[in-house]
Design an enzyme around this catalytic site. Structure first.
Site, PDB file in Angstrom:
ATOM      1  CG  HIS A  88      36.305 -18.019  16.468  1.00  0.00           C
ATOM      2  ND1 HIS A  88      35.026 -18.095  16.966  1.00  0.00           N
ATOM      3  CD2 HIS A  88      36.825 -16.876  16.980  1.00  0.00           C
ATOM      4  CE1 HIS A  88      34.794 -17.049  17.740  1.00  0.00           C
ATOM      5  NE2 HIS A  88      35.873 -16.295  17.761  1.00  0.00           N
TER       6      HIS A  88
ATOM      7  CG  HIS B 234      34.115 -13.154  15.335  1.00  0.00           C
ATOM      8  ND1 HIS B 234      34.048 -11.924  14.716  1.00  0.00           N
ATOM      9  CD2 HIS B 234      34.500 -12.902  16.617  1.00  0.00           C
ATOM     10  CE1 HIS B 234      34.376 -10.978  15.588  1.00  0.00           C
ATOM     11  NE2 HIS B 234      34.652 -11.538  16.734  1.00  0.00           N
TER      12      HIS B 234
ATOM     13  CD  GLU C 187      25.883 -14.906  18.798  1.00  0.00           C
ATOM     14  OE1 GLU C 187      26.231 -15.888  18.151  1.00  0.00           O
ATOM     15  OE2 GLU C 187      26.669 -14.224  19.488  1.00  0.00           O
TER      16      GLU C 187
ATOM     17  CG  ASN D 185      29.468 -13.961  16.155  1.00  0.00           C
ATOM     18  OD1 ASN D 185      30.307 -13.759  17.034  1.00  0.00           O
ATOM     19  ND2 ASN D 185      28.257 -14.416  16.425  1.00  0.00           N
TER      20      ASN D 185
ATOM     21  CG  HIS E  76      39.743 -12.437  18.758  1.00  0.00           C
ATOM     22  ND1 HIS E  76      39.070 -13.544  18.270  1.00  0.00           N
ATOM     23  CD2 HIS E  76      38.804 -11.453  18.857  1.00  0.00           C
ATOM     24  CE1 HIS E  76      37.798 -13.245  18.095  1.00  0.00           C
ATOM     25  NE2 HIS E  76      37.611 -11.979  18.436  1.00  0.00           N
TER      26      HIS E  76
ATOM     27  NE  ARG F 288      25.989 -10.596  22.082  1.00  0.00           N
ATOM     28  CZ  ARG F 288      26.225 -10.611  23.385  1.00  0.00           C
ATOM     29  NH1 ARG F 288      25.216 -10.703  24.231  1.00  0.00           N
ATOM     30  NH2 ARG F 288      27.454 -10.506  23.849  1.00  0.00           N
TER      31      ARG F 288
ATOM     32  CD  GLU G 138      36.192  -7.958  17.375  1.00  0.00           C
ATOM     33  OE1 GLU G 138      35.093  -7.637  16.882  1.00  0.00           O
ATOM     34  OE2 GLU G 138      36.483  -9.137  17.643  1.00  0.00           O
TER      35      GLU G 138
ATOM     36  CE  LYS H 287      29.332  -7.171  22.377  1.00  0.00           C
ATOM     37  NZ  LYS H 287      30.617  -7.891  22.533  1.00  0.00           N
TER      38      LYS H 287
ATOM     39  NE  ARG I  34      23.694 -24.703  41.810  1.00  0.00           N
ATOM     40  CZ  ARG I  34      23.932 -25.404  42.920  1.00  0.00           C
ATOM     41  NH1 ARG I  34      24.113 -24.737  44.075  1.00  0.00           N
ATOM     42  NH2 ARG I  34      23.999 -26.709  42.911  1.00  0.00           N
TER      43      ARG I  34
ATOM     44  CE  LYS J 160      28.269 -13.906  21.847  1.00  0.00           C
ATOM     45  NZ  LYS J 160      28.800 -14.024  20.467  1.00  0.00           N
TER      46      LYS J 160
END
Length: 357
Positions: free
Chosen positions: A249, A245, A234, A242, A262, A238, A182, A224, A118, A140
């Site tokens: 993606h 993206h 997000e 993306n 990517h 935030r 990026e 960032k 955990r 993330k």
């Protein structure tokens, strides 16, 4: 060496940026929770920096797990392999994991750290430009699924991020270009002056001038860190990170993870989002050309794969994490240096753009 802080209360942590700081053990060792440490890396990075990082851990109970290299290994199978290794090593809650590598290793190790018993501490040592300016900062963590990228994961912050820009000297040209996608994204969504600066320093960055690289990494991490501090999970601001993206993606999932890097997919996604903006009269044709030209200057693709059309994009984009009430939300620039999140993109317009891309 420069130090930034990601301000998240009890979860705050530093980002160290410098040259040859992987030869300075104090930055790493001060953030270890105990003398038991497990380094997670891949075959390529291990040859380059594995021994160097293990030297920083001399005298500790340090172990290393080396995974295959590639986006296709950012998977549940790799997650299970690391978990098994931790159990076999009797890793406890005060065992610190170290992610040594690019975004795949960072995301994967972070997700393991979030889940093992955990939650155990972990440290990011990103070695690619993309991971240094983006994926190592912000917490993330995730693995991919054949139906969607980063669909299984958690928000889980590292204890520190240690960025040695000298690692970029060993980065292949294609990987460096992927990171620049990026970098350019930050200029498009947040900082018009930074975008101008990138246009002016193209050749120096291509030559991997260390002073310029430190400036780039510092500015991207600064942006960032500021965004993450304001919107860690997000729920608003935030989401602007993306840009490109949603389209990107879809390209990665359709083409097979790792066939398009990517950053390459994101670059094409940025162009598609910019074309949408032009059709909505949010960007001028000249602004779109500036974005396209800067991406092309670093050897990035600016057109979608020939085999993809509206239907193949939509099949994947409907699984995007930003979908709400069955409506796909896109990050669209409304000026160079500014962007918005919107679900007001007509499917007829998308079809026109995607079938022509």
């Amino acid at each position: 060496m420069n130090t930034l802080n990601v301000e998240l209360g009890e979860r705050s942590y530093p980002i160290y940026i410098g040259v040859n700081i992987l030869r300075q053990p104090q930055q790493l060792r001060q953030h270890l929770s105990s003398n038991k440490v497990i380094v997670i890396t891949n075959e390529v990075v291990d040859v380059l920096y594995g021994a160097q990082v293990m030297d920083l851990l001399t005298g500790l109970d340090a172990d290393k797990l080396v995974l295959p290299d590639g986006e296709q290994y950012k998977s549940i199978a790799s997650f299970e392999r690391i978990m098994t290794h931790l159990l076999e090593c009797n890793a406890a809650r005060d065992t610190t994991l170290i992610a040594l590598g690019g975004g795949v290793i960072g995301d994967l190790t972070g997700f393991v750290a979030a889940c093992y018993q955990r939650g155990v501490p972990f440290i990011q040592i990103p070695t690619t430009l993309l991971s240094q300016v983006d994926s190592s900062v912000g917490g993330k963590t995730a693995v991919n699924h054949p139906l969607g990228k980063n669909m299984i994961g958690a928000f889980y912050q590292p204890k520190a991020v240690i960025i040695d820009t000298m690692t970029l000297c060993s980065l292949p040209k294609r990987e460096f270009a992927a990171g620049m996608a990026e970098v350019i994204k930050y200029g498009v969504i947040y900082d018009a002056e930074f975008f101008d600066w990138l246009e002016q320093h193209q050749q120096g960055l291509l030559d991997k001038d260390q002073a310029l690289l430190q400036d780039v990494v510092h500015r991207c991490c600064e942006i960032k860190a500021r965004i993450v501090a304001e919107d860690e999970q997000e729920k608003g601001l935030r989401a602007l990170l993306n840009l490109g993206h949603t389209f990107g993606h879809a390209i990665e999932a359709e083409m097979g993870y790792g066939n398009w890097l990517h950053g390459e997919a994101v670059a094409t996604g940025i162009v598609l989002a910019s074309v949408v903006a032009q059709h909505k009269n949010w960007l001028s044709a000249s602004e779109v050309c500036r974005i396209v030209d800067l991406l092309k200057a670093f050897g990035l693709p600016v057109r979608a794969p020939e085999k993809m059309n509206f239907d193949s994009f939509m099949r994947h984009m409907r699984h995007d994490k930003k979908v709400q009430a069955n409506r796909i939300r896109f990050v669209i620039p409304d000026a160079i240096g500014s962007a918005v999140v919107t679900d007001d993109v007509d499917e007829a317009l998308l079809k026109e753009i995607l079938d022509a891309s």
